[in-house]
Motif scaffolding. Sequence first.
Motif, short mmCIF file in Angstrom:
data_model
loop_
_atom_site.label_atom_id
_atom_site.label_comp_id
_atom_site.label_asym_id
_atom_site.label_seq_id
_atom_site.Cartn_x
_atom_site.Cartn_y
_atom_site.Cartn_z
N GLU A 82 0.40 5.10 3.09
CA GLU A 82 0.32 5.01 4.56
C GLU A 82 -1.00 4.38 5.01
N GLY A 83 -2.02 4.46 4.17
CA GLY A 83 -3.33 3.91 4.52
C GLY A 83 -3.56 2.48 4.10
N LEU A 84 -2.58 1.84 3.48
CA LEU A 84 -2.77 0.45 3.06
C LEU A 84 -2.85 -0.51 4.24
N GLU A 85 -2.17 -0.22 5.31
CA GLU A 85 -2.27 -1.01 6.55
C GLU A 85 -2.06 -2.50 6.31
N ASN A 86 -0.87 -2.86 5.90
CA ASN A 86 -0.49 -4.26 5.72
C ASN A 86 -1.34 -5.00 4.68
N ALA A 87 -1.63 -4.35 3.59
CA ALA A 87 -2.35 -4.98 2.49
C ALA A 87 -1.50 -6.12 1.92
N GLN A 90 1.73 -5.42 -0.07
CA GLN A 90 2.94 -5.01 0.63
C GLN A 90 3.82 -6.21 0.97
N LYS A 91 3.21 -7.25 1.49
CA LYS A 91 3.95 -8.48 1.81
C LYS A 91 4.49 -9.11 0.52
N ALA A 92 3.68 -9.09 -0.54
CA ALA A 92 4.10 -9.67 -1.82
C ALA A 92 5.32 -8.94 -2.39
N PHE A 93 5.37 -7.62 -2.24
CA PHE A 93 6.54 -6.87 -2.71
C PHE A 93 7.79 -7.28 -1.95
N VAL A 94 7.67 -7.48 -0.65
CA VAL A 94 8.82 -7.89 0.16
C VAL A 94 9.25 -9.30 -0.24
N GLU A 95 8.30 -10.21 -0.33
CA GLU A 95 8.63 -11.61 -0.64
C GLU A 95 9.18 -11.79 -2.05
N ASN A 96 8.80 -10.92 -2.98
CA ASN A 96 9.25 -11.04 -4.37
C ASN A 96 10.31 -10.02 -4.75
N TRP A 97 10.84 -9.31 -3.78
CA TRP A 97 11.87 -8.29 -4.02
C TRP A 97 11.39 -7.27 -5.05
N GLY A 98 10.14 -6.80 -4.88
CA GLY A 98 9.53 -5.88 -5.83
C GLY A 98 9.96 -4.43 -5.66
N PHE A 99 11.16 -4.22 -5.23
CA PHE A 99 11.68 -2.86 -5.06
C PHE A 99 13.19 -2.92 -5.14
N TYR A 103 12.20 4.34 -4.42
CA TYR A 103 11.55 5.62 -4.67
C TYR A 103 10.20 5.45 -5.36
N CYS A 104 10.12 4.53 -6.30
CA CYS A 104 8.87 4.33 -7.05
C CYS A 104 7.91 3.38 -6.34
N THR A 105 8.38 2.72 -5.29
CA THR A 105 7.64 1.62 -4.69
C THR A 105 6.24 2.01 -4.22
N SER A 106 6.09 3.14 -3.57
CA SER A 106 4.76 3.50 -3.06
C SER A 106 3.76 3.67 -4.21
N GLY A 107 4.20 4.25 -5.32
CA GLY A 107 3.31 4.39 -6.47
C GLY A 107 2.92 3.05 -7.05
N PHE A 108 3.89 2.15 -7.17
CA PHE A 108 3.59 0.81 -7.68
C PHE A 108 2.70 0.03 -6.72
N LEU A 109 2.92 0.19 -5.42
CA LEU A 109 2.04 -0.47 -4.45
C LEU A 109 0.59 -0.04 -4.63
#
Length: 155
Positions: A82-87, A90-99, A103-109
């Motif tokens: 919650e504290g990453l604030e658009n790091a 986060q955008k890279a995970f969306v653009e690369n379908w990194g999820f 469920y595991c996504t926040s830990g990987f982020l």
Amino acid sequence: MLKISGKTIIKLNVNGENKEVVAKPSDILLNTLRDELGLTGAKPGCENGDCGSCTVLVDGWPIKSCLMLTVEAIGKKIVTVEGLENAPIQKAFVENWGFQCGYCTSGFLMVCHALASIHPNANDHVIEQWLQSNLCRCTGYEEIKNAIKSILSNN
């Protein structure tokens, strides 16, 4: 030395804010973040340090919050997803379908954010080592690797 017995009010620095929580000596950071502060991004998974879904940053380093006592976090800077604030990660995970299921996504982020900060020029070997700390049961590892590679300085 801090002595705690029974329930005690302690102060934690979470996502740049000082917070007071009620904790017992046996409380783990994961439960305190979720139950006392309402920060549910760190997920309970295995609760024995294997899966990494509960990963947060403590003084900039990824820590499995299911393995850390809340009292050990006193005086440290904790960052949750919650504290990453658009790091950038986060955008890279969306653009690369990194999820996949997510469920595991926040830990990987959190792991990837720390990796990019600590090793901005990480090579494939370093990336592989860092990603071994977390599990994705949907096998989305290639997309996660692509996401972290997209934000590193050497790419």
